[in-house]
Design an enzyme around this catalytic site. Structure first.
Site, PDB file in Angstrom:
ATOM      1  N   LEU A 145      38.634  30.373  35.689  1.00 27.51           N
ATOM      2  CA  LEU A 145      40.031  29.964  35.531  1.00 27.51           C
ATOM      3  C   LEU A 145      40.246  28.605  34.870  1.00 27.51           C
ATOM      4  CD1 LEU A 145      41.471  31.258  38.922  1.00 27.51           C
ATOM      5  CD2 LEU A 145      41.503  32.365  36.681  1.00 27.51           C
ATOM      6  N   HIS A 198      39.727  39.114  29.419  1.00 29.45           N
ATOM      7  CA  HIS A 198      41.087  38.901  29.920  1.00 29.45           C
ATOM      8  C   HIS A 198      41.695  40.261  30.258  1.00 29.45           C
ATOM      9  CE1 HIS A 198      44.763  36.681  30.547  1.00 29.45           C
ATOM     10  NE2 HIS A 198      45.391  37.709  30.022  1.00 29.45           N
ATOM     11  N   GLY A 214      33.824  37.830  41.526  1.00 26.71           N
ATOM     12  CA  GLY A 214      32.566  38.028  40.822  1.00 26.71           C
ATOM     13  C   GLY A 214      32.110  39.460  40.649  1.00 26.71           C
ATOM     14  N   SER A 215      33.041  40.431  40.716  1.00 23.13           N
ATOM     15  CA  SER A 215      32.577  41.815  40.555  1.00 23.13           C
ATOM     16  C   SER A 215      32.097  42.070  39.125  1.00 23.13           C
ATOM     17  CB  SER A 215      33.657  42.817  40.971  1.00 23.13           C
ATOM     18  OG  SER A 215      34.755  42.785  40.108  1.00 23.13           O
TER      19      SER A 215
HETATM   20  C1  GRF Z   1      39.007  40.226  35.908  1.00 20.43           C
HETATM   21  O1  GRF Z   1      40.081  41.123  35.922  1.00 20.43           O
HETATM   22  C2  GRF Z   1      38.951  39.472  34.606  1.00 20.43           C
HETATM   23  O2  GRF Z   1      39.499  40.161  33.534  1.00 20.43           O
HETATM   24  C3  GRF Z   1      39.809  38.281  34.868  1.00 20.43           C
HETATM   25  O3  GRF Z   1      39.589  37.970  36.229  1.00 20.43           O
HETATM   26  C4  GRF Z   1      39.183  39.141  36.939  1.00 20.43           C
HETATM   27  C5  GRF Z   1      37.927  38.782  37.651  1.00 20.43           C
HETATM   28  O4  GRF Z   1      37.525  39.734  38.577  1.00 20.43           O
HETATM   29  N1  GRF Z   1      39.544  37.247  33.909  1.00 20.43           N
HETATM   30  P1  GRF Z   1      36.068  39.624  39.202  1.00 20.43           P
HETATM   31  O5  GRF Z   1      35.916  38.196  39.741  1.00 20.43           O
HETATM   32  O6  GRF Z   1      35.092  39.909  38.138  1.00 20.43           O
HETATM   33  O7  GRF Z   1      36.016  40.606  40.315  1.00 20.43           O
END
Ligand code: GRF
Length: 191
Positions: A86, A105, A13-14
């Protein structure tokens, strides 16, 4: 009235946190809800800290969609951002939000997209193929993984010293830099 947005996230969730911080500062859109398919996802901790209500629905509900749609409608949600989410989005939600669901993505689609292409799998495949560049793609969501119309891409050159891990961290930097602004443009222009 500013657009009200829900974020869907399956994990860390960053990006979700970065979007919330940006929106609180810009005040051009509001992240009203965070929804996950995993009770244990770290995004719930981030939501709590940020004062955003978060929900978990089981995979079966992401296949059917009515309860999620009900939650979105009840909260007057105008658009949905997938940030590290996902699962596929069910047709009932796609139909209710035409061109109002976007995804990020971590590659230059159509390269390295589709089922199984998430997280480190993407960056490992990019490195193994000796690609000269990679980057991010922000696109509309349709019924197939990673195939909706592309809204925005940004890229960087891969150095021979780069590893899948360093590529991942450079990709994240690009995501943090661009995703909030591109989301703002998409949803604020639609309202
Ligand atoms: C990101 O790299 C995004 O592009 C992909 O999943 C990752 C999620 O990272 N779909 P976070 O959960 O936002 O840290």
């Amino acid at each position: 009235m500013i657009p009200k947005i829900a974020i869907l996230s399956s994990g860390n969730g960053s990006n979700a946190e970065n979007l919330v911080l940006y929106s609180k500062n810009a005040k051009t859109f509001e992240i009203a809800l965070i929804i996950s398919n995993k009770e244990s996802a770290f995004v719930h901790e981030r939501a709590k800290k940020l004062g955003i209500t978060s929900f978990t629905f089981p995979k079966s509900e992401f296949e059917e969609g009515n309860k999620i749609l009900e939650l979105l409608t009840k909260n007057s949600i105008d658009g949905v951002i997938l940030a590290g989410f996902l699962l596929r989005i069910p047709p009932v939600i796609l139909q209710a939000y035409p061109d109002r669901i976007i995804n990020i993505h971590p590659s230059l689609l159509p390269k390295y997209g589709g089922k199984g292409m998430y997280g480190m799998n993407v960056h490992q495949a990019v490195k193994e193929a000796n690609e000269q560049e990679t980057g991010i793609t922000i696109h509309y969501v349709n019924e197939n993984y990673d195939e909706g119309n592309i809204i925005f891409q940004a890229k960087f050159a891969i150095l021979s010293s780069d590893t899948p891990e360093s590529i991942a961290s450079k990709v994240h930097e690009l995501e943090y830099k661009h995703f909030p602004k591109v989301s703002e443009t998409v949803f604020v222009n639609k309202k």
